[in-house]
Design a protein around this motif. Sequence first.
Motif, PDB file in Angstrom:
ATOM      1  N   LEU A  53       0.833  -1.211   0.000  1.00  5.53           N
ATOM      2  CA  LEU A  53       0.000   0.000   0.000  1.00  5.53           C
ATOM      3  C   LEU A  53       0.864   1.256   0.000  1.00  5.53           C
ATOM      4  N   ALA A  54       1.959   1.204   0.761  1.00  4.74           N
ATOM      5  CA  ALA A  54       2.871   2.357   0.773  1.00  4.74           C
ATOM      6  C   ALA A  54       3.488   2.564  -0.609  1.00  4.74           C
ATOM      7  N   HIS A  55       3.787   1.444  -1.272  1.00  4.32           N
ATOM      8  CA  HIS A  55       4.345   1.509  -2.630  1.00  4.32           C
ATOM      9  C   HIS A  55       3.366   2.212  -3.578  1.00  4.32           C
ATOM     10  N   TYR A  56       2.113   1.844  -3.480  1.00 10.43           N
ATOM     11  CA  TYR A  56       1.116   2.476  -4.353  1.00 10.43           C
ATOM     12  C   TYR A  56       0.895   3.941  -3.991  1.00 10.43           C
ATOM     13  N   ARG A  57       0.926   4.208  -2.675  1.00 10.72           N
ATOM     14  CA  ARG A  57       0.745   5.612  -2.253  1.00 10.72           C
ATOM     15  C   ARG A  57       1.867   6.478  -2.824  1.00 10.72           C
ATOM     16  N   LYS A  58       3.074   5.906  -2.804  1.00  6.20           N
ATOM     17  CA  LYS A  58       4.225   6.656  -3.335  1.00  6.20           C
ATOM     18  C   LYS A  58       4.045   6.930  -4.822  1.00  6.20           C
ATOM     19  N   GLN A  59       3.445   5.969  -5.493  1.00  7.41           N
ATOM     20  CA  GLN A  59       3.199   6.148  -6.931  1.00  7.41           C
ATOM     21  C   GLN A  59       1.979   7.031  -7.197  1.00  7.41           C
ATOM     22  N   LYS A  60       1.250   7.321  -6.126  1.00  8.17           N
ATOM     23  CA  LYS A  60      -0.003   8.077  -6.232  1.00  8.17           C
ATOM     24  C   LYS A  60      -0.960   7.404  -7.211  1.00  8.17           C
ATOM     25  N   ALA A  61      -1.032   6.093  -7.162  1.00  4.51           N
ATOM     26  CA  ALA A  61      -1.906   5.364  -8.081  1.00  4.51           C
ATOM     27  C   ALA A  61      -2.409   4.096  -7.403  1.00  4.51           C
ATOM     28  N   ALA A  62      -2.992   4.278  -6.230  1.00  2.00           N
ATOM     29  CA  ALA A  62      -3.501   3.101  -5.528  1.00  2.00           C
ATOM     30  C   ALA A  62      -4.685   2.509  -6.287  1.00  2.00           C
ATOM     31  N   PRO A  63      -4.623   1.220  -6.604  1.00  6.79           N
ATOM     32  CA  PRO A  63      -5.748   0.615  -7.328  1.00  6.79           C
ATOM     33  C   PRO A  63      -7.010   0.670  -6.477  1.00  6.79           C
ATOM     34  N   MET A  64      -8.091   1.086  -7.108  1.00  6.40           N
ATOM     35  CA  MET A  64      -9.352   1.246  -6.386  1.00  6.40           C
ATOM     36  C   MET A  64      -9.793  -0.058  -5.730  1.00  6.40           C
ATOM     37  N   LEU A  65      -9.513  -1.176  -6.390  1.00 11.55           N
ATOM     38  CA  LEU A  65     -10.017  -2.449  -5.876  1.00 11.55           C
ATOM     39  C   LEU A  65      -9.194  -3.003  -4.724  1.00 11.55           C
ATOM     40  N   LEU A  66      -8.061  -2.401  -4.479  1.00  8.10           N
ATOM     41  CA  LEU A  66      -7.200  -2.949  -3.429  1.00  8.10           C
ATOM     42  C   LEU A  66      -7.591  -2.350  -2.079  1.00  8.10           C
ATOM     43  N   SER A  67      -8.741  -2.763  -1.611  1.00  7.06           N
ATOM     44  CA  SER A  67      -9.224  -2.241  -0.337  1.00  7.06           C
ATOM     45  C   SER A  67      -8.761  -3.135   0.806  1.00  7.06           C
ATOM     46  N   GLU A  68      -8.988  -2.650   2.004  1.00  7.76           N
ATOM     47  CA  GLU A  68      -8.645  -3.434   3.193  1.00  7.76           C
ATOM     48  C   GLU A  68      -9.384  -4.764   3.194  1.00  7.76           C
ATOM     49  N   SER A  69     -10.674  -4.723   2.789  1.00  7.43           N
ATOM     50  CA  SER A  69     -11.461  -5.969   2.815  1.00  7.43           C
ATOM     51  C   SER A  69     -10.932  -6.966   1.789  1.00  7.43           C
ATOM     52  N   VAL A  70     -10.508  -6.473   0.628  1.00  7.09           N
ATOM     53  CA  VAL A  70      -9.941  -7.374  -0.388  1.00  7.09           C
ATOM     54  C   VAL A  70      -8.651  -7.993   0.145  1.00  7.09           C
ATOM     55  N   LEU A  71      -7.828  -7.154   0.768  1.00  3.10           N
ATOM     56  CA  LEU A  71      -6.569  -7.675   1.317  1.00  3.10           C
ATOM     57  C   LEU A  71      -6.828  -8.752   2.366  1.00  3.10           C
ATOM     58  N   GLN A  72      -7.859  -8.537   3.166  1.00  2.00           N
ATOM     59  CA  GLN A  72      -8.180  -9.538   4.195  1.00  2.00           C
ATOM     60  C   GLN A  72      -8.594 -10.859   3.562  1.00  2.00           C
ATOM     61  N   VAL A  73      -9.407 -10.769   2.504  1.00  2.00           N
ATOM     62  CA  VAL A  73      -9.858 -12.011   1.857  1.00  2.00           C
ATOM     63  C   VAL A  73      -8.675 -12.704   1.169  1.00  2.00           C
ATOM     64  N   VAL A  74      -7.829 -11.908   0.514  1.00  2.00           N
ATOM     65  CA  VAL A  74      -6.639 -12.493  -0.130  1.00  2.00           C
ATOM     66  C   VAL A  74      -5.805 -13.219   0.933  1.00  2.00           C
ATOM     67  N   ASP A  75      -5.648 -12.580   2.062  1.00  7.16           N
ATOM     68  CA  ASP A  75      -4.849 -13.189   3.128  1.00  7.16           C
ATOM     69  C   ASP A  75      -5.479 -14.496   3.598  1.00  7.16           C
ATOM     70  N   ARG A  76      -6.812 -14.502   3.721  1.00  6.14           N
ATOM     71  CA  ARG A  76      -7.473 -15.752   4.148  1.00  6.14           C
ATOM     72  C   ARG A  76      -7.280 -16.851   3.108  1.00  6.14           C
ATOM     73  N   HIS A  77      -7.317 -16.471   1.831  1.00  7.30           N
ATOM     74  CA  HIS A  77      -7.060 -17.458   0.762  1.00  7.30           C
ATOM     75  C   HIS A  77      -5.690 -18.103   0.969  1.00  7.30           C
TER      76      HIS A  77
ATOM     77  N   ASN B  19      -2.131  -0.337 -12.712  1.00 12.88           N
ATOM     78  CA  ASN B  19      -2.990   0.425 -11.824  1.00 12.88           C
ATOM     79  C   ASN B  19      -3.529   1.727 -12.401  1.00 12.88           C
ATOM     80  N   PRO B  20      -4.166   1.679 -13.552  1.00 10.87           N
ATOM     81  CA  PRO B  20      -4.806   2.907 -14.003  1.00 10.87           C
ATOM     82  C   PRO B  20      -5.913   3.257 -13.013  1.00 10.87           C
ATOM     83  N   GLU B  21      -5.897   4.482 -12.543  1.00 10.73           N
ATOM     84  CA  GLU B  21      -6.912   4.857 -11.559  1.00 10.73           C
ATOM     85  C   GLU B  21      -8.254   5.028 -12.255  1.00 10.73           C
ATOM     86  N   SER B  22      -9.253   4.429 -11.676  1.00 11.05           N
ATOM     87  CA  SER B  22     -10.562   4.515 -12.298  1.00 11.05           C
ATOM     88  C   SER B  22     -11.375   5.620 -11.647  1.00 11.05           C
TER      89      SER B  22
END
Lengths: 163, 345
Positions: A53-77, B19-22
């Motif tokens: 997440l810090a990497h994406y923040r630095k790029q100023k392009a955090a993917p919209m779908l990469l939410s906390e809830s998605v990360l939690q589910v990925v982790d459970r997988h 990561n194209p921002e939507s």
Amino acid sequence: MLMVYLRSLVRDEAAIDDLFQETMVVVWRRLDECDLDGPFGPWVRGIASRLVLAHYRKQKAAPMLLSESVLQVVDRHFENINLLAGDTWDDKVAALRECIDALPERQKSVIGSRYFDGLSAAEVAERFELSLEACKKRLQRGRAMLAECLKTKGVLAALESTS
Amino acid sequence: MNDRTDDLLSDWLDDAEENPESKSDVPASEASEAVAQSLLIHGLLADIGRRDDVAESERIQAVMQRIDAEVSAESGDVALKHVPHRRRRFAILTSALTIAAAVMLMFVAFGPHQSVSAAMASLDKVVEAAAKRLDRTYKVRVVDEYPRDKRPQKLSQQAWDREAPEEIDGATIHVRGADQYVMTVMLKTGMTRTSGCDGKVSWSFREDGQVHVSEDLNRFRGAVPGSQQDMPLLNIHANLSQLKIGYDIELADDQETGTDGTLLSRLTCIRKSNEVRGPKQVEVWFDAEDGTVHKMLLDGLPRGRGGPKSVMLELVDQPDLPSDFFTHDAHHEPGKRIRYEDGRR
């Protein structure tokens, strides 16, 4: 397993290398904070996800779908796959190769070109004379079919029961 | 999963730019499970497609080197107070990394999983013991020389004619932790040469010459048997991965008793191919309890340097040396001329 986790969340291979290294170094620095009686994997992935997440923040392009809830589910997988039978990660996900082989040719060819030949979606589209949009849909369909197949093989079924 | 989420995922995973921002207002929580599954499948496929054993090994090595650098930076009196704490931490992390490395390399590089794990765990124990800031003294013994009657086809005439300037047999090496050593060898001129490293600078001088000092800690390691071959007696952490990557490692089932009564285990490391730098075979006898290296046989050393075919390093003492023992000042008379190779004074 950490590399698969990072490859799930980040596409840039150089960034993945950096994140792997950074994660392991942070693990080293903070090992005192880890409950060594508990599972190690989720703790390491927690560190990795924060760095991602810090990497994406630095790029100023955090993917919209990469939410906390998605990360939690990925982790459970990942944790559930970790509990599957098999000595290695490859053993645990051996069913994936069977699922790839079982894909219809339309999906297998694009998935193979994209992931195993290392082509971009645009190059895959050109190879099979598809529009980019059609190619992307075929890739996405292929991934969905693989997920379905892994459910029938019991790999993802275990995941759903805990999610 | 709805179409908009599906499109977002497709854009994320397959567009030319990552990561194209939507501008879509699709809430991510709406399809967390489906998104997570897609990401997992993508990660699995990408991992199968991109996996490269050499790259994986280099990745592990890079981590080990960074940790090694941190440990080195923190070494000193202050860090010394925390040695047990940090040692435990290192042991746990090296175990974690070893598991990662073993999983990555196991079917490519090594034999059955069980024996590899045992060998790797033993190697970690050896590495951890060598990193302790304790003093050890090793004696070097030449076990075998290359025959000098016929030049091998693969060896150049220049390499064949080259003669090692020092007599390594009987040399003494004092080691403290991973980055401090002092070694004295007899030169063929009859003089001695002493070289060493105190963890901050490396140095070397002949009995009759000036002291050369360098900030490059590896500058004078060329004469240390095994150092030019990337063997883990010195700078052991950085070379751990090298040994793991380039060699098949086996832990012997049987143990033997050392001359001082210590129960010794033995690791045998066999070079996988000629492309790997280093001796053809390395055998390490170590204290089964604490991992201290008691004997180390380097067999099949590169002959281009004019040295012996195989040498044995044997632990002869574990003394308590003075704190300044690894500085050059402790080994020559005051006033000896000093030449700083990096231009500093």
